[in-house]
Enzyme design. Sequence first.
Site, short mmCIF file in Angstrom:
data_model
loop_
_atom_site.label_atom_id
_atom_site.label_comp_id
_atom_site.label_asym_id
_atom_site.label_seq_id
_atom_site.Cartn_x
_atom_site.Cartn_y
_atom_site.Cartn_z
N GLY A 74 0.79 -1.28 -0.02
CA GLY A 74 -0.10 0.12 0.10
C GLY A 74 0.76 1.16 0.04
CB SER A 77 2.61 3.38 -6.73
OG SER A 77 1.62 3.87 -7.54
CG ASN A 114 13.07 1.17 -9.90
OD1 ASN A 114 13.45 2.01 -10.35
ND2 ASN A 114 11.55 0.63 -9.90
CG HIS A 115 11.64 4.80 -8.48
ND1 HIS A 115 12.27 5.35 -9.62
CD2 HIS A 115 10.68 4.23 -9.00
CE1 HIS A 115 11.57 4.80 -10.59
NE2 HIS A 115 10.66 4.08 -10.27
CE1 TYR A 142 6.52 5.12 -4.27
CE2 TYR A 142 8.35 4.78 -6.20
CZ TYR A 142 7.45 4.38 -5.43
OH TYR A 142 7.05 3.02 -5.48
CE LYS A 146 7.44 2.32 -2.27
NZ LYS A 146 6.45 1.48 -1.73
NE ARG A 180 13.65 2.66 -14.81
CZ ARG A 180 12.79 2.70 -14.42
NH1 ARG A 180 11.64 2.41 -15.42
NH2 ARG A 180 12.37 2.30 -13.04
C1 15L Z 1 7.56 2.11 -9.05
O1 15L Z 1 8.20 2.19 -7.68
C2 15L Z 1 6.31 2.37 -9.20
O2 15L Z 1 5.43 2.35 -8.18
C3 15L Z 1 5.71 1.86 -10.35
O3 15L Z 1 4.55 2.59 -10.88
C4 15L Z 1 6.76 2.14 -11.50
O4 15L Z 1 7.05 3.29 -12.09
C5 15L Z 1 8.17 1.32 -11.24
O5 15L Z 1 8.56 1.82 -10.01
C6 15L Z 1 9.00 1.59 -12.37
O6 15L Z 1 10.20 2.27 -12.01
O7 15L Z 1 8.89 1.30 -13.64
#
Ligand code: 15L
Length: 267
Positions: A74, A77, A114-115, A142, A146, A180
Amino acid sequence: MSEQRVLITGAAGIVGKLMRPRLIRTGRVLRLLDVQPLEPAVAGEQVEIVTASITDADAMAAACRDVDALIHLGGISREDTWERILEVNIDGTHTLLEAARAAGVPRVVLASSNHAVGFRRIGEAGPDGLPGDSAPRPDTYYGVSKAAIEALGSLYHSRFGMDVTCLRIGSCFERPTDPRQLSIWLSPDDCARLLEACLATEKPGYRVLWGVSANTRAIVSLREAEEIGYRSLDDAERFAADVPPGMVPEYIGGAFCDAPLGQPNPL
Ligand code: 15L
């Protein structure tokens, strides 16, 4: 043997919806939670529906009752204002972990991204790919949230002995749609395999690992995920011919690295 009850937050989100049919098992009840409406249970589906926000402490206390494992998908995102990211992703995860601790939930899986390491250069770790637990280099608020979620998981493990596995999910969609994603795609079936490994592995302790498929163009390491029994059966390459050509970005986070900070991302 008694039933296993798995609480899934964010069950109405992209990944949540993809996981619902894939995580159904005999002897398992899925308690699906979201602020958004969820489809009611269909015949034969062992599902409990909870409409609530992870920021609501009382609702989370009730949602965590009798739960054997929590899968926390949750939250927001994508990029948003600092206030919203703080309230929903960071504070909301804290509220949820507190409720899980108080209810004695022994095992937790946290959806990282990944972010959290979006500003790491593709290829910087050499041919083995970026390790699952490389230090955070977030690309957005964001991404900061994480990294904070991973840190909260570490704290709850060290303080309270909760088993916490953080998944740095790549791009979990039905199929990859840009160059990517050919590197960091996590197929929905592989995502379910990874979650099953997280639920099944004995005494995982605290871990941070990559959630990606065994992609031909891999840039991150699967070693840590394989250590808990994950075996990917998918590869984004089978979609490569359908993906429009384009530049592979310099950084893992791709377009997130250039997106205006703190502005809601419409994508
Ligand atoms: C994420 O963390 C996002 O929640 C998802 O919507 C995508 O953007 C994904 O990364 C991504 O990097 O493709």
